[in-house]
Design a protein around this motif. Sequence first.
Motif, short mmCIF file in Angstrom:
data_model
loop_
_atom_site.label_atom_id
_atom_site.label_comp_id
_atom_site.label_asym_id
_atom_site.label_seq_id
_atom_site.Cartn_x
_atom_site.Cartn_y
_atom_site.Cartn_z
N THR A 1 0.83 -1.21 0.00
CA THR A 1 0.00 0.00 0.00
C THR A 1 0.86 1.25 0.00
OG1 THR A 1 -1.78 -1.15 1.19
CG2 THR A 1 -1.81 1.26 1.23
N ALA A 2 1.90 1.26 0.82
CA ALA A 2 2.78 2.42 0.89
C ALA A 2 3.46 2.68 -0.46
CB ALA A 2 3.83 2.21 1.98
N ILE A 3 3.90 1.63 -1.11
CA ILE A 3 4.55 1.77 -2.43
C ILE A 3 3.56 2.30 -3.46
CG2 ILE A 3 5.59 0.50 -4.34
CD1 ILE A 3 6.84 -1.38 -2.23
N ILE A 4 2.35 1.74 -3.47
CA ILE A 4 1.33 2.16 -4.44
C ILE A 4 0.94 3.62 -4.21
CG2 ILE A 4 -1.08 1.82 -5.12
CD1 ILE A 4 -0.61 -1.21 -4.55
N VAL A 5 0.74 4.00 -2.94
CA VAL A 5 0.36 5.37 -2.62
C VAL A 5 1.46 6.35 -3.04
CG1 VAL A 5 -0.07 7.00 -0.74
CG2 VAL A 5 -1.21 4.78 -0.75
N ALA A 6 2.70 6.05 -2.66
CA ALA A 6 3.81 6.94 -2.98
C ALA A 6 4.00 7.09 -4.49
CB ALA A 6 5.10 6.42 -2.33
N ALA A 7 3.97 5.97 -5.19
CA ALA A 7 4.16 6.01 -6.64
C ALA A 7 3.00 6.72 -7.33
CB ALA A 7 4.30 4.59 -7.19
N GLY A 8 1.78 6.39 -6.92
CA GLY A 8 0.61 7.01 -7.55
C GLY A 8 0.57 8.51 -7.35
N CYS A 9 0.89 8.96 -6.15
CA CYS A 9 0.89 10.40 -5.86
C CYS A 9 2.04 11.11 -6.58
CB CYS A 9 0.99 10.64 -4.35
SG CYS A 9 -0.49 10.12 -3.43
N PHE A 10 3.18 10.44 -6.67
CA PHE A 10 4.34 11.02 -7.34
C PHE A 10 4.04 11.31 -8.80
CE2 PHE A 10 8.26 10.54 -9.84
CZ PHE A 10 9.06 11.51 -9.26
N LEU B 1 5.18 9.70 13.60
CA LEU B 1 4.80 8.69 12.60
C LEU B 1 5.54 8.88 11.28
CD1 LEU B 1 0.94 8.56 13.23
CD2 LEU B 1 2.67 6.92 13.99
N ALA B 2 6.08 10.08 11.08
CA ALA B 2 6.83 10.34 9.85
C ALA B 2 8.11 9.51 9.78
CB ALA B 2 7.16 11.82 9.75
N LYS B 3 8.56 9.00 10.93
CA LYS B 3 9.81 8.24 10.98
C LYS B 3 9.64 6.78 10.60
CE LYS B 3 11.65 11.22 14.64
NZ LYS B 3 12.13 11.29 16.05
N ILE B 4 8.38 6.31 10.46
CA ILE B 4 8.15 4.91 10.08
C ILE B 4 8.65 4.71 8.66
CG2 ILE B 4 6.44 3.10 9.73
CD1 ILE B 4 4.66 4.50 11.74
N PRO B 5 9.58 3.78 8.44
CA PRO B 5 10.15 3.58 7.10
C PRO B 5 9.06 3.34 6.05
CG PRO B 5 11.37 2.32 8.72
CD PRO B 5 10.16 2.87 9.44
N LEU B 6 9.18 3.98 4.94
CA LEU B 6 8.30 3.87 3.78
C LEU B 6 6.90 4.44 4.05
CD1 LEU B 6 8.28 2.92 0.85
CD2 LEU B 6 7.48 0.70 1.61
N GLY C 1 5.93 6.58 6.41
CA GLY C 1 6.02 8.02 6.61
C GLY C 1 6.18 8.76 5.29
N PHE C 2 7.01 8.21 4.41
CA PHE C 2 7.22 8.82 3.09
C PHE C 2 5.93 8.81 2.29
CE2 PHE C 2 8.34 8.25 -1.44
CZ PHE C 2 8.94 9.47 -1.67
N ALA C 3 5.21 7.68 2.31
CA ALA C 3 3.96 7.57 1.56
C ALA C 3 2.92 8.57 2.08
CB ALA C 3 3.41 6.15 1.67
N CYS C 4 2.89 8.77 3.40
CA CYS C 4 1.94 9.72 3.98
C CYS C 4 2.25 11.15 3.55
CB CYS C 4 1.95 9.61 5.51
SG CYS C 4 1.20 8.09 6.15
N ARG C 5 3.53 11.47 3.46
CA ARG C 5 3.92 12.81 3.00
C ARG C 5 3.51 12.99 1.53
NH1 ARG C 5 6.27 16.09 6.26
NH2 ARG C 5 7.61 15.40 7.98
N MET C 6 3.74 11.97 0.71
CA MET C 6 3.38 12.05 -0.70
C MET C 6 1.87 12.19 -0.86
SD MET C 6 6.12 12.04 -2.49
CE MET C 6 5.39 11.77 -4.11
N ALA C 7 1.12 11.61 0.08
CA ALA C 7 -0.34 11.67 0.01
C ALA C 7 -0.89 13.00 0.50
CB ALA C 7 -0.95 10.53 0.82
N GLY C 8 -0.02 13.86 1.03
CA GLY C 8 -0.46 15.17 1.48
C GLY C 8 -0.99 15.21 2.89
N PHE C 9 -0.65 14.18 3.69
CA PHE C 9 -1.06 14.19 5.09
C PHE C 9 -0.16 15.15 5.87
CE2 PHE C 9 -2.47 9.47 4.60
CZ PHE C 9 -3.48 9.87 3.74
N THR C 10 -0.67 15.65 6.99
CA THR C 10 0.06 16.63 7.79
C THR C 10 0.60 15.99 9.06
OG1 THR C 10 -1.37 18.41 6.99
CG2 THR C 10 -0.11 18.84 9.00
#
Length: 246
Positions: free
Chosen positions: A25-34, A106-111, A113-122
């Motif tokens: 899910t994290a990979i799909i979210v990050a890639a899709g948002c990117f 929660l931003a420190k959780i590997p992958l 946290g990155f996916a959440c940032r890409m998704a526009g979460f605060t």
Amino acid sequence: MLHSLYKMYFRLVVMPVFAITTILTAIIVAAGCFFGGEKFFSYYPGMLWARIACLLTLCPVKIKGRENIKKGQSYVFVSNHQSAYDIFLIYGYLGVPIKWMMKKGLAKIPLVGFACRMAGFTFVDNSSARSAQKSVQEAERSLKCGHSLIVFPEGSRSPNGHLRRFKRGAYQIAVDQQLSIIPITLNGPYKVMPAGSWDVRPHRMEMIIHAPVTPHKKEVDDKEKLQKLVDTTQKTISSALWEEFK
């Protein structure tokens, strides 16, 4: 005996499947948002992930009050925070595209946290008043493309399932953006996994979506009126809690 069997099932089935679905899910979210698909990928993959989590852990879900949400309208949702399972319940079953305001750690959780940032979460930084205000402004910018915002005004999970004092950040956003606030009451997540525990137990969960409350613009400059708005929604959420948590 049943609890022992469930613990075995949890370790052998739930944990591996959940880990795999979380990574995917994290990979799909990050890639899709990117690649420009934030409107879709910031919500729907996460919704499916959350539903899988509830199904895997054998937690039946009941939703009340979904008719209080108008399609195509943005809201600020405020909810009590009993457990990590609140996220699965809301993300999986609220039924509208949402953005999250999340704890900075929660931003420190590997992958993830990155996916959440890409998704526009605060990620909320409460280290200073200036940082907190910056988090509020960032959350306001995320309210685009018909998304709504979901906030736990308590700030963190309740240690005993009872409501704690609400913070005003979510309400400031609602007033600034002239968005209606929808209170949500969650019951059951504390029974599934209390704060501070990793011992998951299957239990029914329910989400009660209350009628929206529309703030007035002048409430942003009137702390007393803004606090009244906070107190009103907190009482609404409390009114639908199971008796043991009131």
